[in-house]
Write a protein that holds these residues in place. Structure first.
Motif, short mmCIF file in Angstrom:
data_model
loop_
_atom_site.label_atom_id
_atom_site.label_comp_id
_atom_site.label_asym_id
_atom_site.label_seq_id
_atom_site.Cartn_x
_atom_site.Cartn_y
_atom_site.Cartn_z
N ALA A 54 0.81 -1.22 0.00
CA ALA A 54 0.00 0.00 0.00
C ALA A 54 0.85 1.27 0.00
N ARG A 55 1.87 1.32 0.84
CA ARG A 55 2.70 2.53 0.94
C ARG A 55 3.36 2.84 -0.40
N ASP A 56 3.91 1.82 -1.05
CA ASP A 56 4.56 2.02 -2.34
C ASP A 56 3.56 2.40 -3.43
N ALA A 57 2.35 1.85 -3.34
CA ALA A 57 1.31 2.20 -4.31
C ALA A 57 0.94 3.67 -4.18
N ALA A 58 0.79 4.15 -2.94
CA ALA A 58 0.44 5.56 -2.72
C ALA A 58 1.55 6.48 -3.21
N ARG A 59 2.79 6.13 -2.91
CA ARG A 59 3.92 6.96 -3.36
C ARG A 59 4.00 6.98 -4.89
N GLY A 60 3.80 5.82 -5.50
CA GLY A 60 3.85 5.74 -6.95
C GLY A 60 2.74 6.57 -7.59
N ALA A 61 1.55 6.51 -7.01
CA ALA A 61 0.43 7.29 -7.54
C ALA A 61 0.73 8.79 -7.44
N ALA A 62 1.29 9.21 -6.32
CA ALA A 62 1.63 10.62 -6.15
C ALA A 62 2.68 11.05 -7.18
N ARG A 63 3.66 10.19 -7.45
CA ARG A 63 4.67 10.51 -8.47
C ARG A 63 4.04 10.63 -9.86
N HIS A 64 3.11 9.73 -10.17
CA HIS A 64 2.44 9.80 -11.48
C HIS A 64 1.64 11.09 -11.62
N VAL A 65 0.90 11.46 -10.58
CA VAL A 65 0.09 12.69 -10.64
C VAL A 65 1.00 13.90 -10.79
N ARG A 66 2.09 13.94 -10.04
CA ARG A 66 3.02 15.06 -10.15
C ARG A 66 3.60 15.14 -11.58
N GLY A 67 3.97 14.00 -12.12
CA GLY A 67 4.54 13.99 -13.47
C GLY A 67 3.55 14.40 -14.55
N LEU A 68 2.29 14.05 -14.37
CA LEU A 68 1.28 14.35 -15.39
C LEU A 68 0.70 15.76 -15.26
N THR A 69 0.57 16.24 -14.02
CA THR A 69 -0.06 17.56 -13.83
C THR A 69 0.96 18.67 -13.59
N ARG A 71 1.95 19.45 -10.70
CA ARG A 71 1.61 20.00 -9.38
C ARG A 71 2.01 19.03 -8.28
N THR A 72 2.40 19.57 -7.14
CA THR A 72 2.83 18.74 -6.02
C THR A 72 1.63 18.21 -5.25
N PRO A 73 1.54 16.91 -5.05
CA PRO A 73 0.43 16.33 -4.28
C PRO A 73 0.46 16.79 -2.82
N GLU A 74 -0.71 17.05 -2.28
CA GLU A 74 -0.85 17.42 -0.87
C GLU A 74 -0.91 16.18 0.01
N GLY A 75 -1.59 15.15 -0.47
CA GLY A 75 -1.71 13.94 0.34
C GLY A 75 -2.56 12.89 -0.34
N VAL A 76 -2.66 11.77 0.36
CA VAL A 76 -3.46 10.64 -0.12
C VAL A 76 -4.82 10.71 0.57
N THR A 77 -5.89 10.69 -0.20
CA THR A 77 -7.22 10.78 0.39
C THR A 77 -7.90 9.42 0.48
N SER A 78 -7.50 8.47 -0.36
CA SER A 78 -8.08 7.13 -0.30
C SER A 78 -7.11 6.13 -0.91
N TRP A 86 -4.30 -1.32 -7.55
CA TRP A 86 -4.68 -0.36 -6.52
C TRP A 86 -5.45 0.81 -7.14
N THR A 87 -6.38 1.38 -6.36
CA THR A 87 -7.05 2.62 -6.71
C THR A 87 -6.74 3.60 -5.59
N ILE A 88 -6.16 4.74 -5.94
CA ILE A 88 -5.67 5.70 -4.95
C ILE A 88 -6.24 7.08 -5.25
N GLY A 89 -6.66 7.79 -4.21
CA GLY A 89 -7.11 9.18 -4.34
C GLY A 89 -5.97 10.09 -3.90
N ILE A 90 -5.60 11.04 -4.75
CA ILE A 90 -4.51 11.97 -4.45
C ILE A 90 -5.06 13.39 -4.50
#
Length: 136
Positions: A54-69, A71-78, A86-90
């Motif tokens: 789970a921890r690595d999935a959340a970090r990976g999702a945050a990296r993908h969002v940062r790379g695509l948008t 913008r720096t992620p604030e946190g994981v919401t789900s 995995w399905t992750i809310g950033i």
């Protein structure tokens, strides 16, 4: 009294002898393949355990969002484990404003496979930081 040798000579004697290139090559050829090539644990899924925790999935999702948008992620919401990954809310700050309570935030829903590769992402909602409780 014995004559003391110069420092350079003493230093040379203390060094271990380097193996000739041929000897090193021979040794590598006789090592089993798994000894020569060590793979990280994440790449070798264990039976009964997910390949990505789970921890690595959340970090990976945050990296993908940062790379695509950009913008720096604030946190994981789900965070939810699915059959395929995995399905992750950033949460991301889309627009910084003064005061901070008027910042515009967005939540991105990211889907990753078991190896952490991006399957899909989309912005699911936008809202003001100060009015987060009114989100639907």
């Amino acid at each position: 009294m014995p004559r003391e040798r110069p420092r350079e000579e003493r230093h040379r004697e203390e060094r271990p002898r380097a193996r000739p290139r041929e000897e090193r090559r021979e040794r590598r050829e006789h090592e089993p393949e798994r000894e020569r090539r060590r793979e990280p644990e994440r790449e070798r899924p264990r039976p009964g355990r997910p390949a990505l925790v789970a921890r690595d999935a959340a970090r990976g999702a945050a990296r993908h969002v940062r790379g695509l948008t950009g913008r720096t992620p604030e946190g994981v919401t789900s965070l939810e484990r699915t059959e395929d990954g995995w399905t992750i809310g950033i949460e991301v700050v889309e627009t910084h404003r003064i005061p901070d309570s008027t910042d515009i935030l967005a939540e991105y829903r990211v889907e990753l496979d078991d190896r952490g590769e991006l399957v899909s992402y989309r912005r699911t909602e936008r809202y003001y930081r100060g009015r987060a409780e009114n989100r639907t």
